[in-house]
Write a protein that holds these residues in place. Structure first.
Motif, PDB file in Angstrom:
ATOM      1  N   VAL A 108      31.698  39.489  40.597  1.00  0.00           N
ATOM      2  CA  VAL A 108      31.890  40.533  41.222  1.00  0.00           C
ATOM      3  C   VAL A 108      31.936  41.842  39.790  1.00  0.00           C
ATOM      4  N   LEU A 109      32.710  41.222  38.703  1.00  0.00           N
ATOM      5  CA  LEU A 109      32.873  42.021  37.626  1.00  0.00           C
ATOM      6  C   LEU A 109      31.282  42.436  37.057  1.00  0.00           C
ATOM      7  N   ALA A 110      30.538  41.459  37.106  1.00  0.00           N
ATOM      8  CA  ALA A 110      29.103  41.512  36.540  1.00  0.00           C
ATOM      9  C   ALA A 110      28.312  42.647  37.140  1.00  0.00           C
ATOM     10  N   LYS A 111      28.628  42.923  38.548  1.00  0.00           N
ATOM     11  CA  LYS A 111      28.152  43.728  39.494  1.00  0.00           C
ATOM     12  C   LYS A 111      28.332  45.161  39.115  1.00  0.00           C
ATOM     13  N   HIS A 112      29.500  45.452  38.290  1.00  0.00           N
ATOM     14  CA  HIS A 112      30.097  46.996  38.208  1.00  0.00           C
ATOM     15  C   HIS A 112      28.974  47.506  37.381  1.00  0.00           C
ATOM     16  N   SER A 113      28.530  48.435  37.591  1.00  0.00           N
ATOM     17  CA  SER A 113      27.585  49.393  36.471  1.00  0.00           C
ATOM     18  C   SER A 113      27.726  50.916  37.154  1.00  0.00           C
ATOM     19  N   TYR A 152      42.878  37.711  31.337  1.00  0.00           N
ATOM     20  CA  TYR A 152      41.759  38.283  31.023  1.00  0.00           C
ATOM     21  C   TYR A 152      40.854  38.891  31.993  1.00  0.00           C
ATOM     22  N   ILE A 153      40.760  38.447  33.120  1.00  0.00           N
ATOM     23  CA  ILE A 153      40.108  38.871  34.234  1.00  0.00           C
ATOM     24  C   ILE A 153      40.946  40.312  34.559  1.00  0.00           C
ATOM     25  N   GLY A 154      42.139  40.229  34.792  1.00  0.00           N
ATOM     26  CA  GLY A 154      42.893  41.371  35.272  1.00  0.00           C
ATOM     27  C   GLY A 154      42.799  42.398  34.181  1.00  0.00           C
ATOM     28  N   HIS A 155      42.643  42.024  33.035  1.00  0.00           N
ATOM     29  CA  HIS A 155      42.402  43.090  31.943  1.00  0.00           C
ATOM     30  C   HIS A 155      41.298  43.798  32.016  1.00  0.00           C
ATOM     31  N   VAL A 156      40.181  43.175  32.390  1.00  0.00           N
ATOM     32  CA  VAL A 156      38.817  43.675  32.635  1.00  0.00           C
ATOM     33  C   VAL A 156      38.926  44.501  33.663  1.00  0.00           C
ATOM     34  N   THR A 157      39.529  44.008  34.784  1.00  0.00           N
ATOM     35  CA  THR A 157      39.513  45.055  36.150  1.00  0.00           C
ATOM     36  C   THR A 157      40.294  46.288  35.808  1.00  0.00           C
ATOM     37  N   LEU A 158      41.532  46.110  35.335  1.00  0.00           N
ATOM     38  CA  LEU A 158      42.011  47.347  34.709  1.00  0.00           C
ATOM     39  C   LEU A 158      41.293  48.313  33.910  1.00  0.00           C
ATOM     40  N   VAL A 159      40.545  47.771  33.093  1.00  0.00           N
ATOM     41  CA  VAL A 159      39.608  48.834  31.992  1.00  0.00           C
ATOM     42  C   VAL A 159      38.782  49.244  32.991  1.00  0.00           C
ATOM     43  N   GLY A 174      33.916  56.849  31.280  1.00  0.00           N
ATOM     44  CA  GLY A 174      32.516  56.624  30.557  1.00  0.00           C
ATOM     45  C   GLY A 174      32.009  55.178  30.791  1.00  0.00           C
ATOM     46  N   GLU A 175      31.087  54.611  30.045  1.00  0.00           N
ATOM     47  CA  GLU A 175      30.519  53.478  30.483  1.00  0.00           C
ATOM     48  C   GLU A 175      31.317  52.186  29.718  1.00  0.00           C
ATOM     49  N   VAL A 176      31.760  51.292  30.465  1.00  0.00           N
ATOM     50  CA  VAL A 176      32.545  50.206  30.147  1.00  0.00           C
ATOM     51  C   VAL A 176      31.701  48.867  30.090  1.00  0.00           C
ATOM     52  N   ASP A 177      31.658  48.156  28.990  1.00  0.00           N
ATOM     53  CA  ASP A 177      30.846  47.033  28.831  1.00  0.00           C
ATOM     54  C   ASP A 177      31.624  45.990  29.708  1.00  0.00           C
ATOM     55  N   THR A 178      31.189  45.270  30.590  1.00  0.00           N
ATOM     56  CA  THR A 178      31.492  44.226  31.426  1.00  0.00           C
ATOM     57  C   THR A 178      31.316  43.009  30.765  1.00  0.00           C
ATOM     58  N   PRO A 179      32.094  41.765  30.584  1.00  0.00           N
ATOM     59  CA  PRO A 179      31.640  40.638  30.099  1.00  0.00           C
ATOM     60  C   PRO A 179      30.726  40.031  30.914  1.00  0.00           C
ATOM     61  N   GLY A 180      29.753  39.262  30.463  1.00  0.00           N
ATOM     62  CA  GLY A 180      28.797  38.492  31.140  1.00  0.00           C
ATOM     63  C   GLY A 180      29.472  37.394  32.190  1.00  0.00           C
ATOM     64  N   PRO A 181      28.941  37.104  33.120  1.00  0.00           N
ATOM     65  CA  PRO A 181      29.920  36.140  34.025  1.00  0.00           C
ATOM     66  C   PRO A 181      29.830  34.713  33.577  1.00  0.00           C
ATOM     67  N   LEU A 182      28.717  34.273  32.819  1.00  0.00           N
ATOM     68  CA  LEU A 182      28.627  33.135  32.385  1.00  0.00           C
ATOM     69  C   LEU A 182      29.719  32.333  31.416  1.00  0.00           C
ATOM     70  N   PRO A 183      30.128  33.122  30.357  1.00  0.00           N
ATOM     71  CA  PRO A 183      31.293  32.670  29.676  1.00  0.00           C
ATOM     72  C   PRO A 183      32.759  32.420  30.388  1.00  0.00           C
ATOM     73  N   LEU A 184      33.087  33.444  31.324  1.00  0.00           N
ATOM     74  CA  LEU A 184      34.058  33.423  32.178  1.00  0.00           C
ATOM     75  C   LEU A 184      34.166  32.219  33.328  1.00  0.00           C
ATOM     76  N   LEU A 185      32.771  32.129  33.961  1.00  0.00           N
ATOM     77  CA  LEU A 185      32.622  30.907  34.648  1.00  0.00           C
ATOM     78  C   LEU A 185      32.566  29.646  34.170  1.00  0.00           C
ATOM     79  N   GLY A 186      31.965  29.621  33.045  1.00  0.00           N
ATOM     80  CA  GLY A 186      32.089  28.494  32.280  1.00  0.00           C
ATOM     81  C   GLY A 186      33.409  27.783  31.759  1.00  0.00           C
ATOM     82  N   ALA A 187      34.135  28.703  31.397  1.00  0.00           N
ATOM     83  CA  ALA A 187      35.511  28.626  30.845  1.00  0.00           C
ATOM     84  C   ALA A 187      36.303  27.968  32.127  1.00  0.00           C
ATOM     85  N   GLY A 188      36.440  28.857  33.115  1.00  0.00           N
ATOM     86  CA  GLY A 188      36.977  28.480  34.248  1.00  0.00           C
ATOM     87  C   GLY A 188      36.718  27.173  34.828  1.00  0.00           C
ATOM     88  N   LEU A 189      35.593  26.796  35.351  1.00  0.00           N
ATOM     89  CA  LEU A 189      35.023  25.874  35.854  1.00  0.00           C
ATOM     90  C   LEU A 189      35.276  24.451  34.811  1.00  0.00           C
TER      91      LEU A 189
END
Length: 163
Positions: free
Chosen positions: A26-31, A95-102, A108-123
């Motif tokens: 969902v965070l990757a969809k933020h634009s 970290y996901i909570g931090h990104v959600t808060l930011v 302005g434009e906030v760079d969201t982290p790509g989902p693959l590193p977060l998904l990879g670490a979690g899985l």
């Protein structure tokens, strides 16, 4: 009693794990290129999911897991390794909570982290936890570093037990 606590632990763990998989997507969809209404709605859904669903599930999973440790008296080495990996899940959750808060607070434009590193670490952490829980490997003292098994030049405090 133990079965009920274990059921609650697993149920909360399923919700928490689903959140750790779904929130990075969902965070990757933020634009900011999306229309304001769509961005605001996505932001609200993300914040609501994190604060009202995933975080309470994480707290409950950890609370019921801690209760299971003491109810089952499972003070074995593999469990302490599992708890270290759970610490990684907690760090990922924060970290996901931090990104959600930011995303909600910064202008302005906030760079969201790509989902693959977060998904990879979690899985990876979830798979490692499953392997430890289901396999219950026998970990001897050779698995742990020496500094963890020996006093580091300081004797343990001696306390007198009142009689």
């Amino acid at each position: 009693m133990i079965a009920l606590v274990k059921f609650a632990h697993i149920a909360a763990l399923v919700v928490w794990s689903a959140g750790l998989v779904g929130l990075p997507l969902v965070l990757a969809k933020h634009s900011r290129e999306k229309p304001q209404f769509d961005y605001a709605r996505l932001r609200i859904v993300t914040h609501y999911a994190y604060t009202r669903i995933v975080t309470p599930a994480a707290v409950l999973a950890i609370a019921f897991g801690t209760a299971l440790i003491f109810l089952r008296e499972a003070f074995v080495p593999w469990l302490f390794v599992k708890l270290m990996v759970v610490g990684l899940l907690v760090a990922l959750h924060a970290y996901i909570g931090h990104v959600t808060l930011v995303l909600g607070e910064e202008k302005g434009e906030v760079d969201t982290p790509g989902p693959l590193p977060l998904l990879g670490a979690g899985l990876f952490a979830m798979l490692l936890i499953l392997m430890l829980v289901l396999g219950k490997p026998v970990l001897g003292p050779e698995f742990f570093p020496v500094w963890l098994l020996e006093p580091q030049g300081h004797p343990l405090p001696v306390t007198e037990v009142p009689s």
